[in-house]
Design a protein around this motif. Structure first.
Motif, PDB file in Angstrom:
ATOM      1  N   GLY A   1       0.814  -1.209   0.000  1.00  0.00           N
ATOM      2  CA  GLY A   1       0.000   0.000   0.000  1.00  0.00           C
ATOM      3  C   GLY A   1       0.847   1.258   0.000  1.00  0.00           C
ATOM      4  N   LEU A   2       0.325   2.327  -0.627  1.00  0.00           N
ATOM      5  CA  LEU A   2       1.076   3.573  -0.728  1.00  0.00           C
ATOM      6  C   LEU A   2       1.362   4.167   0.646  1.00  0.00           C
ATOM      7  CD1 LEU A   2      -0.670   5.302  -3.775  1.00  0.00           C
ATOM      8  CD2 LEU A   2       1.300   3.776  -3.745  1.00  0.00           C
ATOM      9  N   GLY A   3       0.399   4.046   1.566  1.00  0.00           N
ATOM     10  CA  GLY A   3       0.590   4.595   2.900  1.00  0.00           C
ATOM     11  C   GLY A   3       1.743   3.926   3.619  1.00  0.00           C
ATOM     12  N   TYR A   4       1.797   2.586   3.540  1.00  0.00           N
ATOM     13  CA  TYR A   4       2.864   1.854   4.219  1.00  0.00           C
ATOM     14  C   TYR A   4       4.211   2.146   3.558  1.00  0.00           C
ATOM     15  CZ  TYR A   4       5.144  -1.924   6.765  1.00  0.00           C
ATOM     16  OH  TYR A   4       5.981  -2.640   7.579  1.00  0.00           O
ATOM     17  N   GLN A   5       4.225   2.229   2.218  1.00  0.00           N
ATOM     18  CA  GLN A   5       5.457   2.572   1.516  1.00  0.00           C
ATOM     19  C   GLN A   5       5.965   3.936   1.966  1.00  0.00           C
ATOM     20  OE1 GLN A   5       5.872   1.884  -2.778  1.00  0.00           O
ATOM     21  NE2 GLN A   5       3.929   0.802  -2.733  1.00  0.00           N
ATOM     22  N   ASN A   6       5.046   4.886   2.075  1.00  0.00           N
ATOM     23  CA  ASN A   6       5.427   6.245   2.463  1.00  0.00           C
ATOM     24  C   ASN A   6       5.965   6.271   3.887  1.00  0.00           C
ATOM     25  OD1 ASN A   6       5.694   9.074   2.159  1.00  0.00           O
ATOM     26  ND2 ASN A   6       3.717   9.403   3.141  1.00  0.00           N
ATOM     27  N   LEU A   7       5.286   5.555   4.797  1.00  0.00           N
ATOM     28  CA  LEU A   7       5.710   5.510   6.194  1.00  0.00           C
ATOM     29  C   LEU A   7       7.115   4.919   6.308  1.00  0.00           C
ATOM     30  CD1 LEU A   7       5.089   5.788   9.226  1.00  0.00           C
ATOM     31  CD2 LEU A   7       4.114   3.474   9.130  1.00  0.00           C
ATOM     32  N   ILE A   8       7.336   3.754   5.693  1.00  0.00           N
ATOM     33  CA  ILE A   8       8.632   3.086   5.755  1.00  0.00           C
ATOM     34  C   ILE A   8       9.723   3.960   5.134  1.00  0.00           C
ATOM     35  CG2 ILE A   8       9.959   1.121   4.913  1.00  0.00           C
ATOM     36  CD1 ILE A   8       8.138   0.395   7.165  1.00  0.00           C
ATOM     37  N   SER A   9       9.383   4.592   4.006  1.00  0.00           N
ATOM     38  CA  SER A   9      10.366   5.415   3.308  1.00  0.00           C
ATOM     39  C   SER A   9      10.787   6.607   4.158  1.00  0.00           C
ATOM     40  CB  SER A   9       9.781   5.902   1.980  1.00  0.00           C
ATOM     41  OG  SER A   9      10.691   6.761   1.314  1.00  0.00           O
ATOM     42  N   MET A  10       9.821   7.294   4.764  1.00  0.00           N
ATOM     43  CA  MET A  10      10.160   8.462   5.585  1.00  0.00           C
ATOM     44  C   MET A  10      10.997   8.068   6.796  1.00  0.00           C
ATOM     45  SD  MET A  10       6.846  11.007   5.577  1.00  0.00           S
ATOM     46  CE  MET A  10       5.728   9.798   6.319  1.00  0.00           C
ATOM     47  N   VAL A  11      10.621   6.974   7.451  1.00  0.00           N
ATOM     48  CA  VAL A  11      11.368   6.542   8.631  1.00  0.00           C
ATOM     49  C   VAL A  11      12.794   6.156   8.251  1.00  0.00           C
ATOM     50  CG1 VAL A  11      11.534   4.782  10.427  1.00  0.00           C
ATOM     51  CG2 VAL A  11       9.332   5.832   9.924  1.00  0.00           C
TER      52      VAL A  11
END
Length: 219
Positions: free
Chosen positions: A159-169
Motif C-alpha cells: 500500500g502507498l501509505g505503508y510505503q510512504n511511512l517506511i520510506s520516511m522513517v
C-alpha cells in the motif's frame, strides 16, 4: 544599516565601503539540513505515473545507504576482509567461465592478421560491484506471513501509505547516521554539526490519521 522606508520606496542606499558580503555559508559546521521531498515516486503500478519505483522507493534508499555507510570497498577495515575475499573469488570464477565460453570467438579475432600491427590479444576482465546486487525493483520484499519469509512480494505491491511511512522513517535513519558519522562516514574529518534539522514535505500523504500518529511518535 538599511533604512526600511527607503527600501519600501525602492531607493538606492549607500553602504559602508568596508562592508563585505559573505562568500561562504556562515552556518556551515553549525547546522545540518536534510529534506524529504513531497514527491517520493510511489505508484500502484509500475510506470503509471511516470516514475520508476526502482529508482525512488525503499530499494533505492537502501542502495544509497549501503554506498555511503556499508560498502566494504570504501575505506575497508578488518571486518570487510572476508566479504572482499569472497567477491574476488567470485570474480575470478566468473572470469574463468567467460574465458572458456568466449574461446572460439576470441580465437577468430586474434587471427585477423591486420597489416602493420600484431594480432590482438584479447582478455576479458569483470568487475563485481556489491551494491549492484540491490539494483533491482525486488530488492526489498514484504513477507505475506510475518512468521515466514517463504512468500513475499516486491515493495511496489504494498500500500502507498505503508510505503510512504517506511520510506520516511528510513530517510530519518539514514540522515541520523550520516549526521552522526556512522559506518564508513566515520572515517571522514568533517565536524559533526551541533544542530540537525530535517524538513519533511507533506508527511501525511497516503497516511490515515492513526498512522500519522504512529509516525509522529516514532519519528
Amino acid at each position: 544599516m538599511l533604512d526600511p522606508e527607503k527600501v519600501s520606496k525602492k531607493e538606492n542606499q549607500p553602504t559602508d565601503y568596508e562592508m563585505e558580503c559573505l562568500t561562504n555559508n556562515p552556518l556551515k559546521d553549525i547546522i545540518r539540513i536534510d529534506i524529504i521531498n513531497t514527491q517520493r515516486g510511489f505508484s500502484d503500478s509500475e510506470g503509471s505515473d511516470g516514475y520508476d519505483s526502482s529508482k525512488t522507493g525503499l530499494s533505492s534508499q537502501l542502495r544509497n545507504y549501503y554506498d555511503k555507510y556499508l560498502d566494504p570497498e570504501k575505506s575497508p577495515g578488518p571486518e570487510d576482509i572476508n566479504i572482499l575475499m569472497t567477491v574476488e573469488q567470485a570474480r575470478k570464477t566468473f572470469d574463468q567461465n567467460l574465458k572458456e565460453k568466449f574461446t572460439s570467438a576470441i580465437s577468430e579475432l586474434e587471427k585477423l592478421g591486420y597489416q602493420g600491427i600484431s594480432n590482438p590479444k584479447i582478455t576479458l576482465k569483470t568487475k563485481i560491484i556489491s551494491s549492484e546486487a540491490l539494483n533491482h525493483d525486488s530488492a526489498v520484499q514484504y513477507a505475506l506471513n510475518s512468521n515466514s519469509q517463504e512468500f513475499a512480494l516486491p515493495e511496489k505491491y504494498n500500500g502507498l501509505g505503508y510505503q510512504n511511512l517506511i520510506s520516511m522513517v528510513f530517510h530519518l535513519i539514514s540522515f541520523r547516521d550520516g549526521w552522526m558519522r556512522i559506518g564508513k562516514s566515520s572515517r571522514t574529518s568533517d565536524k559533526i554539526e551541533p544542530l540537525h534539522l530535517v524538513l519533511i514535505e507533506e508527511p501525511e500523504a497516503h497516511l490515515h490519521v492513526q498512522v500519522q500518529q504512529v509516525f509522529i511518535r516514532k519519528a
